[in-house]
Write an enzyme that holds these catalytic residues in place. Sequence first.
Site, PDB file in Angstrom:
ATOM      1  N   HIS A 166     -92.504 -42.094   7.678  1.00 24.06           N
ATOM      2  CA  HIS A 166     -92.376 -42.302   6.189  1.00 24.06           C
ATOM      3  C   HIS A 166     -91.201 -43.001   5.469  1.00 24.06           C
ATOM      4  CE1 HIS A 166     -88.852 -39.508   5.899  1.00 24.06           C
ATOM      5  NE2 HIS A 166     -89.399 -38.851   6.789  1.00 24.06           N
ATOM      6  N   GLU A 216     -92.237 -32.773  10.373  1.00 27.47           N
ATOM      7  CA  GLU A 216     -91.100 -32.834  11.211  1.00 27.47           C
ATOM      8  C   GLU A 216     -90.625 -31.488  12.010  1.00 27.47           C
ATOM      9  OE1 GLU A 216     -89.123 -34.448  12.717  1.00 27.47           O
ATOM     10  OE2 GLU A 216     -88.253 -36.149  11.290  1.00 27.47           O
TER      11      GLU A 216
END
Length: 207
Positions: free
Chosen positions: A10, A83
């Site tokens: 990202h 994550e």
Amino acid sequence: MTTRLLVWRHGNTDWNAGSRVQGQTDVPLNDLGRRQAAEAAALLAAMRPDAIVSSDLRRAADTAAALAARTGHLVTHDERLRERYFGAWQGLTMAEVAEQRPAEYARWTAGEDVGGDVEALDVMGKRVGEALRDAATLGDTVVVATHGAAARQGIAYLLGWPREQIRTLRALQNCHWVELSHDESRGWQLGAYNVGVFAERPVPPPV
């Protein structure tokens, strides 16, 4: 038939910029991150992806949305692409982690499992790797938007790398990606690593 899988980290967030541990905290992109996503999306769109899959955390989902806007594809969200869960580290700067939790920090820098409530590396690698493998069934070229530590551990799971070999990979820069290929005769192969528009220094930690 060969499948190409592009594993995309990202864009930048304020917590990345401040070296603050994000983990599974849902931190949005900042202005730089949105610009990074738009510029990287232009390159990825030229690869003509058949599908886009993303972590459901906003920083990854909004990064994926920049590519969806160029390709017209809908984004499929998969929480397995989140994550690493960093537990009590989340919200702390890395300097604060080193000061407040020195034993855990030492294990992290050594590439070992941190312990406590921080997700184990093999657990993360398996969940992310299985999500990547499932995403790869969606087309000849598939883009997956995820996170730094998740990407490294997930691709290592697919490639069958031991933990020592994973440590030879530098952290993925924001909005850079990894290119993997798969076919029946050769299995998974690493084609390119840390590809992207921006050259950031210093490289932020993959958290």
